[in-house]
Design an enzyme around this catalytic site. Structure first.
Site, PDB file in Angstrom:
ATOM      1  N   SER A 130       0.856  -1.181   0.000  1.00  0.00           N
ATOM      2  CA  SER A 130       0.000   0.000   0.000  1.00  0.00           C
ATOM      3  C   SER A 130       0.902   1.245   0.000  1.00  0.00           C
ATOM      4  O   SER A 130       1.837   1.304  -0.801  1.00  0.00           O
ATOM      5  CB  SER A 130      -0.944  -0.052   1.206  1.00  0.00           C
ATOM      6  OG  SER A 130      -1.944   0.920   1.096  1.00  0.00           O
ATOM      7  N   ASP A 187      -8.512  -6.277  -5.447  1.00  0.00           N
ATOM      8  CA  ASP A 187      -8.198  -4.971  -4.850  1.00  0.00           C
ATOM      9  C   ASP A 187      -8.832  -3.867  -5.696  1.00  0.00           C
ATOM     10  O   ASP A 187      -8.504  -3.736  -6.879  1.00  0.00           O
ATOM     11  CB  ASP A 187      -6.665  -4.814  -4.806  1.00  0.00           C
ATOM     12  CG  ASP A 187      -6.210  -3.584  -4.031  1.00  0.00           C
ATOM     13  OD1 ASP A 187      -7.027  -2.671  -3.812  1.00  0.00           O
ATOM     14  OD2 ASP A 187      -5.029  -3.550  -3.647  1.00  0.00           O
ATOM     15  N   HIS A 206      -7.638  -5.248  -1.037  1.00  0.00           N
ATOM     16  CA  HIS A 206      -6.407  -4.530  -0.720  1.00  0.00           C
ATOM     17  C   HIS A 206      -5.734  -5.078   0.536  1.00  0.00           C
ATOM     18  O   HIS A 206      -4.506  -5.124   0.623  1.00  0.00           O
ATOM     19  CB  HIS A 206      -6.738  -3.048  -0.563  1.00  0.00           C
ATOM     20  CG  HIS A 206      -5.531  -2.190  -0.353  1.00  0.00           C
ATOM     21  ND1 HIS A 206      -4.533  -2.076  -1.304  1.00  0.00           N
ATOM     22  CD2 HIS A 206      -5.123  -1.435   0.688  1.00  0.00           C
ATOM     23  CE1 HIS A 206      -3.584  -1.277  -0.851  1.00  0.00           C
ATOM     24  NE2 HIS A 206      -3.916  -0.877   0.348  1.00  0.00           N
TER      25      HIS A 206
END
EC number: 2.3.1.31
Lengths: 467, 467
Positions: free
Chosen positions: B203, B412, B446
């Protein structure tokens, strides 16, 4: 006084605060950020305190009203002593009343799908309706209503409860998609239309189409469902949950009793911003906005800065006073609860019948559910296997044997194609041999049905006019 | 007094209001809805008014502190007279200091990636770090920091500005991912580590890894980027925009100056609810929650009702006092601004150098950008063609020739695989022949990098230990 001067006057409080910080900032390591987006919220709050009239009631004009004078018992047992449905029509009803098409709207849609003499503003499906168009008004009599629970002329939480003379607010009964459809069929009864040529809808409108075709099969000749679902998926519930929470957290919301004060405009704006993100897709925004900024000569800011942010800010700003917050709550909750499974339909019917049989006023504090649904609900809520879920869904649409068009969009994250395939799948497994399934590789995500008249329009026209 | 009695006392105001409505409801068509979720927000507001201490400062303990005593000039020209970086380490630094791995965190991550003697609580990457694990502490010396701008020990908006003795709040300078990485390299300098064996992150952590590898190539031996991007896409900006707007709209936010009052807990809760929806994927929720309800024996409600709603409510409730709202604003803005393109890096470097050369205090009211970036920003903000964007990105990573692992997750929606492919693509086009690209068909969207130790862990271990 110029408009600019007026704004300056309104913004005085915020500016004074900033000015005093500027004075201090000569000794700080860095100057304070500016927050023009918060200044604007505060300015609107002051404007609204000066003029409490809800503005959403003026958004749509020129509709007709069907007035239902008898009590209407909702699926969850709540009661409306009477209700109105706002509707508009285009084209001409033929002599045997066989060419009527009902267009069902999405969450916040009005009956104004297309312009006409009494309201020349373009409708929300302006290019899809008209002579020679997808919904050809040379051939069909097209009807569009504002759903029960809405705020554009139909009875909703902002309407006056005839028993008290006050607006319902959150004493309005919980609604289902089936309640909306049943209200529409009362309008059709009044028009003398026993059977629709077709039931057409996208998003929540597709839920209504499917519901109408499955529960009133003798009244629906063809079915069009675009970017809808057979049951709301937890992901779409989550996205609507976030919107409802934003709305209810606004101090102006006041548990829904805001009609005499300031509307929860901040919560509505936030809810709309979240909604807009779910309505559109990434690919379009990449092309349209990329990483460009509103004012590249200015330093970056915490308030809207990238073009995508100012776009969302503008979209939600426009919406926040144009739709009633309570309608958003009730209609979005109806979407969450939508599930065409046979067990759900049967349970709701039982509840409704029990409530109708009971002549007493519903007991207070039971949140609009007045029958004991413990057993039935417990049954429906246990963890089911995928096979059981599918069987229940297939049984739920067993009567929907009409020619059906199911259309999905690959970039839709709110109603993903998986859910579109599920609709086509259950219809086929229920024995319907006339199911057309299209998947569009379109850029606009969920909102494709509002925009892509070339692909979506042609699919509808082909389905409606194909012998 | 029992806990329940205490709650009743707190909730008195709300209950009185409801009680008076119940009295009226005997004549209404339906009883009013109940709003337990709003009752809870109001109850927490009263609790917080009684105890103003920010609780996020107690969330993480047992870290070490690096104290940087010199002024630090940020990419956008703001200045920190000094800063702290909180960090934790696992394993042993070898004699030639060549086995250090920096783990970079996501938006709200702390330095506590793994448990240790001073803090036995499991860390956020507990199962990925340890003897024999993905980051093998028998072989590597693993370092994790709280990013500059965070609130878990590192200097951020909640820290005291030494020039004023007051918390920075929104006088904190705008930060970039590169600022965070440069601060980490100051820590490494202090530890005598000139070169990392690897820079690892997911991320925003992946943004930091890529930034470190591209801008400090001589200091990074291997690169791991998981569910990150080479430049933030407008869709992810939109999702973070919604969170920031929710936060800033909270009346308690007070333009960031809330440290002496009540924190914007309602806005933080909303922001976290939106964030959680973007962190997880539909498939997992379908399996985990389906359409089950919290209390199936109760009637449906507008407050959290489906299990997916109570889950989101609980997740966001837990978070809303555990992270500083201003940190969320600054760090999420840094993510939006992330773009590894050469033109952007060059512009920021120019700005930083100009600001460093200027000895004067920055002028007030310029929102932390003190150099004229009109021309450069205007250039960068015009609509570029895809080819120009790609060329600029490729040039931006031309020095990142380290062995690189790029890993994406198909479910995601925040950092879609398209963006993962873009990272691998630009590295390869820049001449890097050691780029591994994996795509996982994982359920968790995610957040897969936090959960899927089997697939993600093995990919990291293979990359780090492969000769």
């Amino acid at each position: 006084m110029s408009r600019l001067a007026g704004f300056r006057l309104l913004a005085t409080a915020g500016r004074t605060q900033i000015a005093s910080r500027r004075f201090l900032s000569s000794i700080k390591s860095n100057p304070p950020m500016s927050f023009p987006c918060i200044d604007r919220l505060e300015s609107r709050q002051r404007d609204l305190m000066a003029g409490p009239e809800p503005t959403y009631e003026k958004v749509v004009t020129g509709y007709s009203l069907y007035k239902h004078k008898q009590p209407f018992v909702c699926d969850h047992g709540g009661v409306l002593p009477q209700f109105d449905i706002a509707y508009e029509t285009w084209g001409t009803l033929n002599s045997d009343r066989s060419n009527a098409i009902m267009v069902h709207t999405g969450l916040s849609g009005s009956s104004h799908a297309h312009s006409h003499d009494k309201n020349m503003k373009p409708g929300w499906w302006e290019k899809f309706i008209g002579p020679g168009r997808a919904l050809d008004t040379n051939k069909f009599f097209v009807i569009c209503t504002n759903v029960l629970g809405g705020c554009y002329g139909s009875t909703g939480p902002g309407s006056v409860d005839p028993r008290t003379g006050e607006r319902y607010a959150t004493t309005f009964p919980l609604l289902t998609v089936n309640d909306m459809v049943r209200a529409q069929f009362h309008l059709l009864d009044d028009m003398g239309i026993s059977r629709l040529y077709a039931s057409v809808g996208a998003s929540m409108g597709g839920m209504q189409s499917l519901c109408a075709a499955a529960l009133f099969p003798e009244r629906v000749g063809r079915l069009v469902s675009i970017s809808a679902c057979a049951r709301s998926h937890p992901y779409s519930i989550a996205l609507r949950f976030a919107q409802r929470q934003a709305l209810m957290a606004d101090p102006n919301f006041n548990r829904g009793f805001y009609y005499d004060g300031v509307q929860p405009h901040v919560g509505m704006k936030l809810a709309r911003a979240v909604a807009t993100v779910t309505y559109r897709s990434g690919p379009e925004w990449e092309l349209r906005f990329g990483r460009r900024r509103r004012a590249p000569e200015q330093p970056p800011a915490l308030c809207p800065d990238f073009l995508i942010e100012t776009y969302l800010d503008h979209q939600s700003e426009r919406f926040c006073l144009q739709y009633d917050a309570n309608s958003l709550l009730y209609v979005s909750k109806a979407m969450d609860m939508f599930d065409i499974s046979q067990s759900v339909t049967q349970r709701l019917q039982t509840q409704r019948e029990q409530a109708a049989a009971s002549s007493s006023t519903p007991p207070a504090g039971t949140v609009c559910m007045h029958v004991n649904e413990q057993e039935a609900a417990g049954e429906a809520s246990r963890a089911e296997t995928s096979d059981e879920i599918m069987e229940d869904l297939v049984a739920g649409v067993k009567n929907a044997q009409q020619p059906a068009l199911v259309l999905g969009v690959q970039s839709d994250i709110l109603f993903p194609v998986k859910q579109q395939k599920e609709i086509a799948d259950i219809l086929r497994r229920a024995g319907n041999s006339k199911v057309t399934y299209y998947e569009l590789d379109a850029l606009y995500g969920h909102d494709t049905f509002l925009i892509d008249v070339v692909n979506v329009g042609a699919a509808i026209k082909g389905h409606l006019e194909n012998a």
